[in-house]
Structure formats: C-alpha cells, structure tokens
Design a protein around this motif. Structure first.
Motif, mmCIF file in Angstrom:
data_model
loop_
_atom_site.group_PDB
_atom_site.id
_atom_site.type_symbol
_atom_site.label_atom_id
_atom_site.label_comp_id
_atom_site.label_asym_id
_atom_site.label_seq_id
_atom_site.Cartn_x
_atom_site.Cartn_y
_atom_site.Cartn_z
ATOM 1 N N ALA A 98 135.411 24.258 80.828
ATOM 2 C CA ALA A 98 134.898 25.380 80.017
ATOM 3 C C ALA A 98 133.099 25.024 80.110
ATOM 4 N N TYR A 99 132.471 25.970 79.652
ATOM 5 C CA TYR A 99 131.176 25.903 79.900
ATOM 6 C C TYR A 99 130.504 26.453 78.405
ATOM 7 N N PHE A 100 129.417 25.845 77.892
ATOM 8 C CA PHE A 100 128.630 26.530 77.024
ATOM 9 C C PHE A 100 127.147 25.826 77.038
ATOM 10 N N THR A 101 126.122 26.637 76.516
ATOM 11 C CA THR A 101 124.795 26.155 76.684
ATOM 12 C C THR A 101 124.488 25.381 75.294
ATOM 13 N N ALA A 102 123.698 24.243 75.766
ATOM 14 C CA ALA A 102 123.434 23.295 74.653
ATOM 15 C C ALA A 102 122.708 24.075 73.221
ATOM 16 N N PHE A 103 123.055 23.680 72.197
ATOM 17 C CA PHE A 103 122.451 24.111 70.955
ATOM 18 C C PHE A 103 123.146 25.644 70.654
ATOM 19 N N LYS A 104 123.925 26.134 71.270
ATOM 20 C CA LYS A 104 124.245 27.245 71.303
ATOM 21 C C LYS A 104 125.639 27.242 70.715
ATOM 22 N N ASP A 105 125.570 27.169 68.957
ATOM 23 C CA ASP A 105 126.931 26.668 68.302
ATOM 24 C C ASP A 105 128.024 27.565 68.308
ATOM 25 N N ASP A 106 127.789 29.167 68.418
ATOM 26 C CA ASP A 106 128.781 29.892 68.518
ATOM 27 C C ASP A 106 129.455 29.891 69.849
#
Ligand code: 13P
Ligand code: SF4
Length: 357
Positions: free
Chosen positions: A200-208
């Motif tokens: 999975a992937y998320f961009t740092a500091f993007k809590d949503d």
C-alpha cells in the motif's frame, strides 16, 4: 558498460570531426558538429594530459554524449565507475547529486561538475530536517532514499536505491519483517515501486490517506515531490504516440505517473531503456523520459527507429555543455567538496543497497 565508441584522446581534429559527423549526421546540424568537434578535440587532449576521466549521463546533449565521455550510463553505473578509476580527476557530466555520489564513493579523487547550476527538482525537494521529522513521525520505519538526493540527505537514511532497484530494496526490507518503509523523495517512483511489490502507499503526514491503508501488510510512506520533467508526461501523450506510430514500444521512466507507467509497455531506468533498444527488436521505440536520450540512442543505434518527439528537456542536465566541460578542466572547476563525516554516513546506505543480492 555502454558500447558508445569513445574518441581516442590522441585523435586529430580531422579524425574527431569525421567520427562525430559519422555518428551525429541527421541528429544535429553539420555546422554544429564542426563547431563542437573543435571543442571536443581540445577536451580529449586535455583530459589525457591531466589524467582525467569524463563520465557522461545518458541525458547529455548528443554532441557531448558522443564525443568526450570515457563512459556513459545511468547515475549509478557512472558512480560505480568513479569508484574504480585510476584517474586523478573525475569530470561528471551530469547533475550535482551525481557528482556528490561519485565523491562519496571516491573521496580521494578530485570530482568536478562543469556547472554549479545543474540541480534536480527531486534532490532540491527534500532536506535533512524533513527526514528527521519523518523518522520522528514514523518511528522504526527504515528510510530509503533515491540516488537523486544530496549527500546530506543520504547520510540520514538507511538504504539508497535507484530507479533500477527500488523494488528489490523494498522487497528486501519487507522480507526483513518491516511493515512500513519511508521512501524518499519521488512520489511517483514510490507509488510505482509500491505497486510493483504489492504494498500500500500513502504520502507522509496525510492522515486521511494513512487511514485508508490501515491494516495493509506492507506500506510505503512517500514524500510529495516529483521530477519536474517526468511528471509532465500524460496518459494522453502515450495514446497519441500509439495512434501515430503503429507497433511502437513505449518505454517510460518510473519517475512518470502511475497512469503513464500502466499505459506504457516497459518501465525502467535509463540503463534499462538503453539495453532494451539494443537487445529487443521492435518496429519502433518511444522513450518517455528526458528528450536528449532519444537523440543519443538514435545516433547510437542507427538501425533502430526512434520516435523523436523531443519535447521535455531537463533544464538542469541542459546546463552541462562541451564549452563548460572544457572550462572545467582548464580551471579545475566546480569541485565537489563534502565533509568527511557526511561522506562516511552517506556511503553506508549506498553500501547497504549494493549488498542486496
Ligand atoms: P537514471 O538513474 O535512470 O539514469 O535517472 C536519473 C535521472 O535523473 C532520471 O530523471
Ligand atoms: Fe532531476 Fe528530473 Fe532532471 Fe532527472 S530529469 S535530473 S530527476 S529534474
């Protein structure tokens, strides 16, 4: 290493001009070849006199790429060469972070980059303070930095990677039991590599975004900068090229968006692209990368049909000219200088990367 024939350092001006004409005819105008041949001749004589080696990145403009480098290749290939050369001076015809990597791997050599202006939007997009903040926010997650970063940032990280081995480095870390890996700084390379390894992937500091991937076995935590060149390619561009050139094979650099990568046929570093065009027969090829490379490969492989819709030139790579390269040797400029502790700390993640089999 690349098969690009290099000009002998003792070639006469006539020989230099003839060789460049033979390689570059139809790629750049004849008057330009003649002007550049004189400069190339000077450079090749001087580099021999000074015991210098010239390394040329695949994005160098064709007159330079096909005249003065002793070696051409992608950023990591060239850095590895710099670590093993006997030359006293390394002139890195590429951007500044590449010169720094060469200095980290060959601290006792004089490393020159012909222009101070040769930056990179990725390297400029992440600072030491950012990496420290990320480590605090996501404790325990190892930090992987793309080779397109400055040495100070590499010094804060655990592993380095290139566009050619990012998936291998991620697999290695997930295999060691880490469930989250911080991957800096290119958002698109991070997204593409995560997809490649099924993470999975998320961009740092993007809590949503983080909330949406909760529970995933493996997660890549990315940063929010992109290559200012590759981010401009669109899926529409890929479709346009396919419509215009039947049978075309589209090769896209993994700094392109996930949509472009999905629409392309092959994704890989600039080395992967060179090897593909050399080794795999296809009706024609289109490179979705910095545009000098299409010209360089068209000159190198005249039996291959390269689509040459050169539209996106990297303004940083464009700073490196034959004129500046001559001046670099004459004035011994611009020297890459790094503090000894940065060299030691930046070398560790490169060594960790190289140790992965
Ligand atoms: P490579 O390491 O694939 O040559 O890429 C360097 C680069 O700057 C890509 O934009
Ligand atoms: Fe940096 Fe992009 Fe230029 Fe490569 S093409 S040097 S990643 S700005």
């Amino acid at each position: 290493m690349s098969e690009v024939p290099t000009l002998e350092s003792n070639a006469t001006l006539d020989q230099t001009r003839e060789r460049m004409r033979a390689t570059l005819q139809g790629i750049i105008p004849d008057f330009e070849i003649d002007l550049k041949a004189e400069i190339a001749h000077h450079i090749n004589a001087l580099k021999k006199e000074m015991n210098a080696v010239i390394l040329g990145h695949n994005y160098m403009e064709p007159a330079l790429y096909h005249s003065v480098p002793d070696f051409v290749g992608d950023s990591l290939q060239l850095s590895s060469i710099s670590a093993n050369t006997d030359a006293e001076i390394i002139v890195f015809c590429g951007v500044w972070f590449m010169g720094e990597t060469a200095k980290v791997l060959s601290p006792d050599k004089t490393v020159l980059v012909p222009s101070r202006e040769a930056g990179c939007s990725l390297a400029a997009g992440i600072q030491v303070s950012d990496v420290r903040a990320l480590k605090l926010r996501y404790p325990g997650a190892p930090v992987v930095t793309y080779v397109n970063t400055y040495a100070e940032v590499k010094a804060e990280s655990d592993y380095c990677c290139t566009s050619g081995n990012a998936d291998k480095v991620l697999k290695h870390l997930f295999g060691l039991g880490h469930d989250r890996v911080i991957f800096l700084p290119d958002e698109y390379l991070a997204r593409n590599s995560a997809k490649e390894v099924g993470a999975a992937y998320f961009t740092a500091f993007k809590d949503d975004e983080e909330d949406r991937v909760k529970g995933a076995a493996h997660t890549v935590i990315g940063w929010n900068v992109r290559c200012e060149v590759h981010e401009l390619f669109t899926v529409q561009d890929v479709e346009n090229v396919r419509r215009q050139y039947p049978g075309v094979v589209i090769l896209a650099h993994p700094e392109c968006s996930p949509g472009v990568i999905a629409a392309a046929d092959v994704s890989g570093s600039t080395k992967v692209m060179v090897d593909y065009v050399e080794q795999v027969a296809a009706p024609r090829y289109a490179l979705f990368t910095e545009c000098s490379m299409g010209d360089n490969l068209a000159a190198q492989f005249p039996h291959r049909e390269m689509v040459r819709n050169c539209s996106l030139r990297c303004q940083h790579m464009n700073q490196i000219t034959l004129e500046d390269t001559l001046e670099a040797l004459q004035k011994i400029q611009y020297k890459v200088e790094l503090a000894p502790d940065i060299i030691a700390r930046a070398k560790a993640p490169i060594d960790h990367m190289l140790a992965i089999r």
